[in-house]
Design a protein around this motif. Sequence first.
Motif, short mmCIF file in Angstrom:
data_model
loop_
_atom_site.label_atom_id
_atom_site.label_comp_id
_atom_site.label_asym_id
_atom_site.label_seq_id
_atom_site.Cartn_x
_atom_site.Cartn_y
_atom_site.Cartn_z
N PRO A 121 101.10 74.42 52.67
CA PRO A 121 102.32 75.46 53.34
C PRO A 121 103.09 74.36 54.51
CG PRO A 121 100.89 76.82 53.77
CD PRO A 121 100.02 75.67 53.29
N THR A 122 104.74 74.13 54.29
CA THR A 122 105.26 73.65 55.05
C THR A 122 106.35 73.68 55.05
OG1 THR A 122 106.57 71.86 53.12
CG2 THR A 122 104.53 70.98 53.74
N ALA A 123 106.70 73.05 56.76
CA ALA A 123 108.25 73.74 56.98
C ALA A 123 109.09 72.50 57.72
CB ALA A 123 107.94 75.36 58.26
N VAL A 124 110.34 72.47 58.22
CA VAL A 124 110.99 71.52 58.91
C VAL A 124 111.90 72.44 59.65
CG1 VAL A 124 112.60 71.54 56.69
CG2 VAL A 124 112.33 69.83 58.46
N HIS A 125 111.97 71.83 60.57
CA HIS A 125 113.33 72.20 61.90
C HIS A 125 113.98 71.20 62.20
CE1 HIS A 125 114.69 73.17 65.44
NE2 HIS A 125 114.91 74.87 65.32
N GLU A 126 115.44 71.21 61.82
CA GLU A 126 116.58 70.52 62.27
C GLU A 126 117.30 71.40 63.18
OE1 GLU A 126 118.71 67.83 62.28
OE2 GLU A 126 118.08 67.58 60.46
N SER A 127 117.65 70.92 64.73
CA SER A 127 117.50 71.38 65.43
C SER A 127 119.35 70.67 65.37
CB SER A 127 117.35 69.73 66.70
OG SER A 127 115.94 70.25 66.95
N ASN A 128 120.02 69.76 65.20
CA ASN A 128 121.33 69.49 64.77
C ASN A 128 122.70 70.98 64.24
OD1 ASN A 128 121.96 67.07 66.32
ND2 ASN A 128 120.23 66.46 65.24
N ALA A 129 124.03 70.44 63.78
CA ALA A 129 123.89 71.35 63.55
C ALA A 129 124.04 70.92 62.28
CB ALA A 129 126.09 70.91 64.33
N VAL A 130 124.82 69.30 62.02
CA VAL A 130 124.86 68.94 60.83
C VAL A 130 123.13 68.10 60.02
CG1 VAL A 130 125.55 66.51 59.34
CG2 VAL A 130 127.12 67.47 61.30
N PRO A 131 122.52 68.48 58.89
CA PRO A 131 121.31 67.55 58.58
C PRO A 131 121.34 66.84 58.14
CG PRO A 131 122.03 69.08 56.89
CD PRO A 131 123.31 69.73 57.90
N GLY A 132 120.05 65.58 58.50
CA GLY A 132 119.76 64.55 58.59
C GLY A 132 119.50 64.42 57.44
N LEU A 133 119.13 63.07 56.58
CA LEU A 133 118.92 62.37 55.34
C LEU A 133 117.65 63.59 54.78
CD1 LEU A 133 119.61 60.64 52.75
CD2 LEU A 133 118.83 58.89 54.30
N THR A 134 116.45 63.27 55.87
CA THR A 134 115.69 63.25 55.88
C THR A 134 114.58 65.13 55.57
OG1 THR A 134 114.63 61.69 57.72
CG2 THR A 134 112.76 63.89 57.41
N THR A 135 115.96 65.79 56.52
CA THR A 135 116.04 67.35 55.83
C THR A 135 116.58 67.40 55.35
OG1 THR A 135 116.47 67.80 58.34
CG2 THR A 135 116.99 69.40 57.29
N LYS A 136 118.22 67.42 54.52
CA LYS A 136 118.22 67.23 53.15
C LYS A 136 116.91 67.05 52.01
CE LYS A 136 123.13 66.43 54.38
NZ LYS A 136 124.45 65.44 54.06
N MET A 137 116.43 65.94 52.04
CA MET A 137 115.94 65.60 50.80
C MET A 137 114.20 66.04 51.10
SD MET A 137 115.57 61.10 52.23
CE MET A 137 114.57 60.58 49.97
N LEU A 138 114.00 67.00 51.85
CA LEU A 138 112.87 67.36 51.82
C LEU A 138 112.72 69.72 51.94
CD1 LEU A 138 111.17 66.97 54.65
CD2 LEU A 138 110.29 66.37 52.44
N GLU A 139 114.46 69.38 51.50
CA GLU A 139 114.88 71.08 51.13
C GLU A 139 114.70 71.15 50.73
OE1 GLU A 139 119.13 73.94 50.35
OE2 GLU A 139 119.22 71.26 51.09
N GLY A 140 114.25 71.03 48.31
CA GLY A 140 113.78 72.02 47.92
C GLY A 140 111.95 71.96 47.97
N SER A 141 111.64 71.21 48.17
CA SER A 141 109.88 71.64 48.50
C SER A 141 109.03 72.40 49.75
CB SER A 141 109.17 69.97 48.53
OG SER A 141 109.65 69.03 49.41
N MET A 142 110.81 72.79 50.44
CA MET A 142 109.56 73.05 51.85
C MET A 142 110.07 74.83 51.64
SD MET A 142 108.93 70.87 54.11
CE MET A 142 109.01 70.41 52.63
N ASP A 143 108.21 75.04 52.45
CA ASP A 143 108.08 76.24 52.36
C ASP A 143 108.77 77.44 53.53
OD1 ASP A 143 105.52 76.82 50.47
OD2 ASP A 143 105.52 75.73 51.57
#
Length: 376
Positions: A121-143
């Motif tokens: 199980p995976t989770a990502v936290h994005e602190s900034n108002a605008v998501p970074g490249l890493t978060t965008k790339m991971l969006e489709g596979s995170m729980d």
Amino acid sequence: MRFLFTCGGTAGHINPALAVAGAIKAAAPESEFLFIGAEGRMETDLIPRAGYEIRTVRITNIHRGFSVEDIKHNLATLRNVVTSTGEAKRIIREFRPDAAVGTGGYVCYPVLRAAHELGIPTAVHESNAVPGLTTKMLEGSMDAIMVGFEESRANYKHPERVVVTGTPVRAEFLNADKLAARRELGLPEDRPLVASVWGSLGAGHMNEIMTDFIVRACANPFFGVIHSAGKAGYEKMAAKLEEEKPGYAEHGMDVRAYIYDMPTVMAAADLVLCRAGASTLAELTAMGKPAVLVPSPNVTNNHQEKNARVLEAAGGAKVLLESEFTADSLLGLVSELLHHPGQLENMSGKMRSLGVPDATGRIAGMILGLAEKHAK
């Protein structure tokens, strides 16, 4: 249960992970923790200092230019992604985590991708108002995708899957006491203190501004300063100050390579001068600290200024753009604020009203939920 964290590059990515790990440890003391970071980056210093084990993989960033050198660098980064994903899989198989969590930095992509492919199980936290490249790339596979700002949900393909949690802050920031902090630092209780922090890696231009600021402040040293120059800029700044104002430290001007006791320093301060990264702003709002914010001009989508304007509109901070002020004008603003404690008190209340004091607990609860399902 076992928890894998990945983060890196700056304290703004590392400290939220440490905050959540601390909350999980408090809720489930028998838990085991492992961090994965990038080789040679700040996480290899800060995470062991906090008492956690860290393993590293080789990963580099993405250059957004199109020069020959940029293209070569990005091709090397793509090779590193493949290599680091394999390295991360070996670490994950050995550690056998029940959940994997990322809080920012390029290292999150290969590590969370590897965890997802291994069924963790995976989770990502994005602190900034605008998501970074890493978060965008991971969006489709995170729980689970968690964000610090309500406004940021609109930047995702499936905003209904995004949970607004606020940004995690270490307990030390929530429980800080001003007088106790000043005693710990050996500072007088009645002399104003300014904390000056320009990102965990430092900022060359702001070091130049603060050098002149400190020299001028020494002419009428009614307040003290604790300034973090960054490890790369410390020696140059200290030498320049010693040349222009020998004995500057005797006037209460404390220049450091890095502020390791940040909760204590911020608790002791009457006013904070800093960038507008989301983690820093979360700490300021949690503590109710008035601030003069100078957003970094070198960030994607100008997200720091967008973050800063929220606090300015609420009345908790003053915002200055880096190209629009001098050491003299900054000193004038700081002096004016410090001479009007009622205004600082009002700013403090406005700042505190923006805080999300339970953000760390909410995120820790979500991660524990993912891990418990996996462990059954």
